[in-house]
Design an enzyme around this catalytic site. Structure first.
Site, PDB file in Angstrom:
ATOM      1  CG  HIS A 128      -1.654   1.271   1.445  1.00 50.77           C
ATOM      2  ND1 HIS A 128      -2.863   1.538   0.847  1.00 50.77           N
ATOM      3  CD2 HIS A 128      -1.361   2.375   2.177  1.00 50.77           C
ATOM      4  CE1 HIS A 128      -3.281   2.739   1.204  1.00 50.77           C
ATOM      5  NE2 HIS A 128      -2.380   3.259   2.011  1.00 50.77           N
ATOM      6  CD  GLU A 184      -1.534   6.048  -2.514  1.00 49.13           C
ATOM      7  OE1 GLU A 184      -1.273   7.062  -3.197  1.00 49.13           O
ATOM      8  OE2 GLU A 184      -2.635   5.476  -2.539  1.00 49.13           O
ATOM      9  CE  LYS A 211      -1.565   6.267  -6.355  1.00 52.48           C
ATOM     10  NZ  LYS A 211      -2.300   7.501  -6.087  1.00 52.48           N
ATOM     11  CG  ASN A 212       2.748  10.600  -4.985  1.00 54.34           C
ATOM     12  OD1 ASN A 212       1.680  10.785  -5.565  1.00 54.34           O
ATOM     13  ND2 ASN A 212       2.830  10.526  -3.664  1.00 54.34           N
TER      14      ASN A 212
END
Length: 432
Positions: A237, A241, A244-245
């Site tokens: 998880h 994130e 993704k950034n």
């Protein structure tokens, strides 16, 4: 009918206040693992019957200190109603016989009901904050209080879902990974977690940008990654994130280039920390903006409408809804909550997520995780008089010639593991 409703609310309010006087028991990763190996449903029932109402009560009490403008929002009222109902549902088992297999089966059903009911808490609470901002505006003082609350509220949610999903995985009809004890892997494959998170983020990046940077993975010399106890879903998880950034930054910063610079992961395991470092060449973030990355509602992507539609490479993925039965992945609308929630997942078991950026070049993100499972204790918010004063305190006035990130007072977002009361010690021994 109205009299009965008022009586019920009065009893519920009294029960909440009573349970909020007890201190929640933070469990360590080792305790989760050892209990899962023994796998006693009766003991799990007894512990959750005591602990879940306490954790719910602490955060429900904290709702009462929020600004009235926020409490009147429709979405916030809905979230509070879910918590009231879940508290009542767990309380209904307080006097039931744990030796009755029918009671244990009913409890498992109740747990699943609570998990389903709270599936959209993050988005709904976020929508409530948006509603308040659109209706009343948001000054720095209120923003600071909401930031403080949301850190504690979402950490409380993470902890409750960890307890409930672990019980469901151990005693429900869920097919678990053969190596795992519930959701915990006693020999967590960190490289596999990196690979899974990268593939999921790349899929989203390619969907929106038609391309994505590649990845190099390096294991530091001397790092033996075996015998690492952790929850793989938490690591994936967080890394999803972060990936993704990083991907979005690289694609947008090098939009005119045919070849994108690769992302780099370095994994190192020491005596105390297992550290995962992600480096990108996505142009970086100005120093003065780095603290904003962990503020709720801060996002450079468009604000989503609460319709369940996707928002490009921004925001938030609920770990409980990542993987469906068919193995596909679903991603919720972005609210700018991705990094703040990822840091909470890291801090939940005494780790951390740290961002260091060079504007004009790129960003390094460090994920710190505890190597020793006995030291990886839950970090739980506790409601007390200090908590209440945090909501009443005026905004800190700077006593420096200029306000900067480093000279401002920082509020703590939760209480770490502390010495427990005799009652709490007894309950933790019962788990063991």
């Amino acid at each position: 009918m109205m009299i009965k409703l008022r009586k019920f609310r009065c009893l519920l309010h009294h029960a909440r206040h009573l349970h909020s006087k007890y201190v929640p028991v933070p469990l360590s990763m080792q305790q989760y693992l050892e209990f899962g190996q023994k796998k006693c449903e009766k003991k799990s029932f007894q512990f959750l019957n005591d602990e879940i109402p306490i954790r719910l009560a602490h955060i429900m009490r904290e709702f009462e200190d929020l600004p009235k403008e926020l409490l009147t929002m429709k979405s916030v009222k809905l979230v509070r109603s879910w918590y009231d109902l879940s508290f009542k549902e767990v309380q209904s088992f307080a006097e039931k016989d744990p030796d009755d297999t029918k009671v244990l089966a009913e409890f498992s059903v109740a747990i699943q009901n609570i998990l389903n009911r709270h599936s959209y808490v993050v988005e709904t609470m976020a929508q409530g904050v948006i509603e308040m901002e659109d209706t009343y505006g948001m000054d720095d003082k209120i923003s600071e209080r909401i930031q403080y609350f949301l850190d504690r509220f979402y950490m409380n949610r993470i902890s409750i879902r960890m307890l409930l999903t672990q019980h469901a995985a151990l005693f429900g009809n869920i097919t678990n990974h053969p190596r795992r004890i519930g959701h915990i892997d006693p020999n967590c494959d960190v490289i596999e977690c990196v690979s899974n998170a990268f593939k999921a983020a790349r899929q989203i990046c390619e969907h929106y940008h038609m391309q994505a940077p590649e990845l190099d993975v390096i294991t530091a010399d001397g790092s033996k990654l075996s015998n690492f106890v952790y929850v793989p879903g938490h690591i994936e998880h967080i890394l999803f994130e972060v990936f993704k950034n990083a991907m979005r930054a690289v694609v947008e910063y090098h939009r005119d280039k045919l070849e994108l610079p690769k992302l780099q992961i370095i994994v190192a395991k020491g005596k105390q920390d297992l550290t995962i470092k992600l480096s990108d060449q996505g142009g970086g973030v100005p120093y003065q903006d780095q603290d904003k990355l962990f503020q709720y509602m801060y996002s450079t992507a468009p604000r989503p409408q609460y319709t369940g539609q996707e928002s490009p490479l921004a925001g938030y993925m609920d770990i409980d809804r990542v993987t469906h039965d068919n193995g596909s992945r679903s991603f919720r609308a972005g609210y700018g909550y991705g990094l703040p929630l990822s840091r909470l997942y890291a801090r939940y078991f005494q780790g951390d997520l740290v961002v260091s950026s060079m504007e004009g070049h790129g960003t390094d993100v460090y994920l710190y995780l505890k190597v020793n499972s006995s030291e990886a204790n839950e970090c739980l918010p506790i409601y007390n008089t200090t908590t209440s004063r945090m909501y009443e305190a005026e905004k800190v006035v700077s006593d420096w010639s200029s306000s900067t990130n480093w000279n401002q007072s920082i509020r703590t977002y939760s209480t770490t593991a502390r010495k427990q009361t005799i009652g709490a010690e007894n309950r933790i021994q019962e788990v063991q």
